[in-house]
Design an enzyme around this catalytic site. Structure first.
Site: not given
Ligand SMILES: *[C@@H]1O[C@H](CO)[C@@H](O)[C@H](O)[C@H]1NC(C)=O
Ligand SMILES: *[C@@H]1O[C@H](CO)[C@@H](O)[C@H](O)[C@H]1NC(C)=O
Ligand SMILES: *[C@@H]1O[C@H](CO)[C@@H](O)[C@H](O)[C@H]1NC(C)=O
Ligand SMILES: *[C@@H]1O[C@H](CO)[C@@H](O)[C@H](O)[C@H]1NC(C)=O
Length: 532
Positions: A198, A265, A268, A270, A272, A274, A420, A459
């Site tokens: 940061s 999600d 990709d 997967v 997860d 994310v 972030d 972040h």
């Protein structure tokens, strides 16, 4: 006397003479340090003391665990600049014995409005054998507010202290640190590193651009690079809510984020929690309109206003002709950090992020009472321009000219969470692009500057969401600097607080981690770094 005995005596006296002449070859002396010489500054004082079996107590999120059993020689240096009326503190922790020192120096950055965090950042590195350095840059150390130092008695911005915060102190701390380490160990540090996230990441880039000989390796997390631009743009979510006349609850924002993550999600391969392939992710927030969610036991119907606010936050602020002024948050980043609200006697009102709010108040407007909550699209654009015009030269750390750093053999490793919630991930990508353009498109930038993006990470990896946070970034940088092994991947793991637990690899930009289609999805070995 036999000649043999004479020889033994002679040998002993040589040995004794060595011990007397070089007492520090047996143990270091944490006293009588010569004052470091720092061009452009005068050293006011120096003091030192041994800390034995010392403990630094945890202070999350800066220091997450107690560090115990520290043995260091602590040296404090105070310095000042002519006409600046400042008192800058530099603190260095030298591992007490030569055998505990790994031969390296590491300078540690700050966060938000603080240039450094003293023992909280020194402790874990000194415990690992680094000679570690921190500075307050002559500020008050309050990371939450610049109110204590931003303005002079006459109400004008204190540009001397802003310069300390922006750049000067980054150089001076390591100039002092190199001399103190050399004096204590009687040999110079073999390598000098920077680490920070940061504000600390920004300080690292300042070093790469302005002080190319200071560091062999710079590790910059989520760097606050285009400060005068992105900080003002952090107010955009507040403007979007104000202009929509609607302040969504954290619960509504969470519902929008969750729906977007669910939609993207598995792009990709997967599931997860994310979003790992943001480039492929397009989620229309207006598809949420009319959906019912449960917020703390109350049914809430997701509204068009919510969708419009979310859409604007993702798009970022615009110029008057409608082209991008700066970036928005990535899809998947928590929305309610920049679009925070608070309850004012039963009415939800905007609560601007403190760094952006105080940047505008104390610096751009030099008016602590300036009504940040009243900013609209048009005034945001004006403030953006004013911020750049007044302060870009002092604090932006966005020069793409890294020629000096490259020539000096320096290595720069930036990592940035792709979710972030405070500093736009696009800033780091833009900076890499800027440096590439500056060097020419044929130049292999990866020889000295590598960027790693961390999918689903907030972040500085503070842990509000669930992606895998880098675990060996400093080791990777050290291996690059000292052994010439440039990192193609960085190890990462989800935090203990995450909803599910997995390891991953972060890939050298622009590569992305791709699941091999057969292995255990929760372990890094089942992923390869590939072109998108
Ligand atoms: C260095 O400064 C810190 C912070 O003011 C203080 O707590 C510490 O005792 C000082 N150490 C020495 C050796 O002067
Ligand atoms: C170091 O300090 C800890 C308490 O923090 C204590 O338990 C331990 O005995 C100390 N060790 C030595 C060698 O003094
Ligand atoms: C210098 O700083 C002190 C506080 O640190 C302040 O009281 C004093 O007015 C300043 N002097 C000048 C000339 O700015
Ligand atoms: C709530 O109302 C009181 C009395 O009018 C006022 O003093 C206070 O500032 C208000 N709180 C907020 C957060 O606006």
């Amino acid at each position: 006397m036999s000649t043999r005995f004479m020889t033994v005596l002679g040998g002993l006296s040589v040995l004794a003479a060595m011990v007397i002449a070089h007492p520090t070859s047996l143990s270091q002396h944490c006293s009588n340090f010569p004052r470091p010489e720092i061009a452009g500054a005068s050293v006011l004082s120096i003091s030192s003391a041994e800390l034995n079996n010392h403990t630094v107590a945890a202070f999350p999120p800066i220091l997450n665990q107690d560090v115990v059993g520290i043995n260091v020689c602590e040296v404090n240096v105070t310095l000042s600049h002519p006409n600046a009326n400042d008192t800058v503190h530099v603190q260095i922790w030298l591992p007490a014995s030569k055998s505990e020192w790994n031969g390296r120096l590491i300078s540690l950055g700050g966060s938000a409005w603080a240039a450094g965090h003293g023992p909280l950042t020194l402790a874990p590195y000194a415990a690992k054998g680094f000679a570690a350095i921190s500075t307050d840059a002559g500020l008050d150390g309050n990371l939450l507010s610049p109110a204590g130092w931003a303005l002079k008695d006459d109400g004008m911005v204190n540009t001397e202290l802003l310069t300390n915060f922006a750049s000067r102190s980054v150089h001076e701390m390591v100039v002092a640190g190199k001399q103190l380490a050399a004096s204590y160990y009687q040999k110079p540090a073999a390598f000098s590193y920077w680490e920070g996230c940061s504000t600390g990441g920004r300080q690292g880039l300042v070093a790469a651009q302005q002080y190319p000989g200071d560091f062999d390796g710079i590790l910059a997390g989520a760097p606050a690079i285009y400060w005068t631009k992105y900080v003002v743009s952090e107010l955009w979510p507040q403007v979007a809510m104000r202009e929509a006349g609607y302040y969504p609850s954290a619960c509504e924002f969470q519902a929008a984020r969750t729906a977007a993550v669910a939609a993207c999600d598995e792009l990709d391969g997967v599931k997860d929690g994310v979003i790992s392939d943001l480039a492929k992710c397009s989620f229309n927030p207006f598809s949420l309109v009319g959906k019912k969610i449960n917020c703390n036991g109350n049914e809430v119907v997701l509204s068009k206003q919510l969708a419009s606010v979310v859409d604007k936050i993702w798009q970022g602020p615009k110029t008057s002709s409608g082209s991008p002024l700066w970036y928005g948050l990535n899809i998947g980043a928590p929305l309610d950090s920049l679009a925070a609200t608070l309850d004012a006697n039963g009415t939800r009102v905007g609560d601007p992020f403190f760094v952006a709010r105080d940047w505008v108040r104390y610096f751009v407007k030099a008016d602590p009472e300036f009504a940040v909550q009243d900013i609209d699209s048009a005034s945001l654009r004006n403030i953006f321009a004013e911020s750049v015009a007044k302060f870009s030269d002092i604090i932006d750390s966005s020069s793409p000219d890294l020629a000096g750093f490259r020539r000096a053999g320096g290595k720069l490793l930036i990592w940035h969470g792709e979710a972030d919630n405070l500093i736009f991930t696009q800033d780091s990508i833009r900076y890499r692009d800027d440096v590439q353009k500056h060097l020419g498109n044929g130049y292999d930038i990866d020889q000295f500057f590598r960027l790693f993006l961390a999918p689903g990470v907030d972040h500085c990896g503070l842990g509000s969401i669930d992606g895998a946070v880098p675990t060996n970034s400093l080791e990777s940088l050290v291996n690059w600097v000292e052994n010439g092994k440039a990192p193609q991947e960085i190890a990462a793991a989800s935090l203990p607080t995450a909803a599910s637990h997995f390891t991953r690899k972060l890939c050298q930009y622009p590569l992305v981690a791709k699941y091999d289609g057969k292995g255990d999805q929760t372990i890094a070995a089942s992923y390869r770094c590939v072109r998108r």
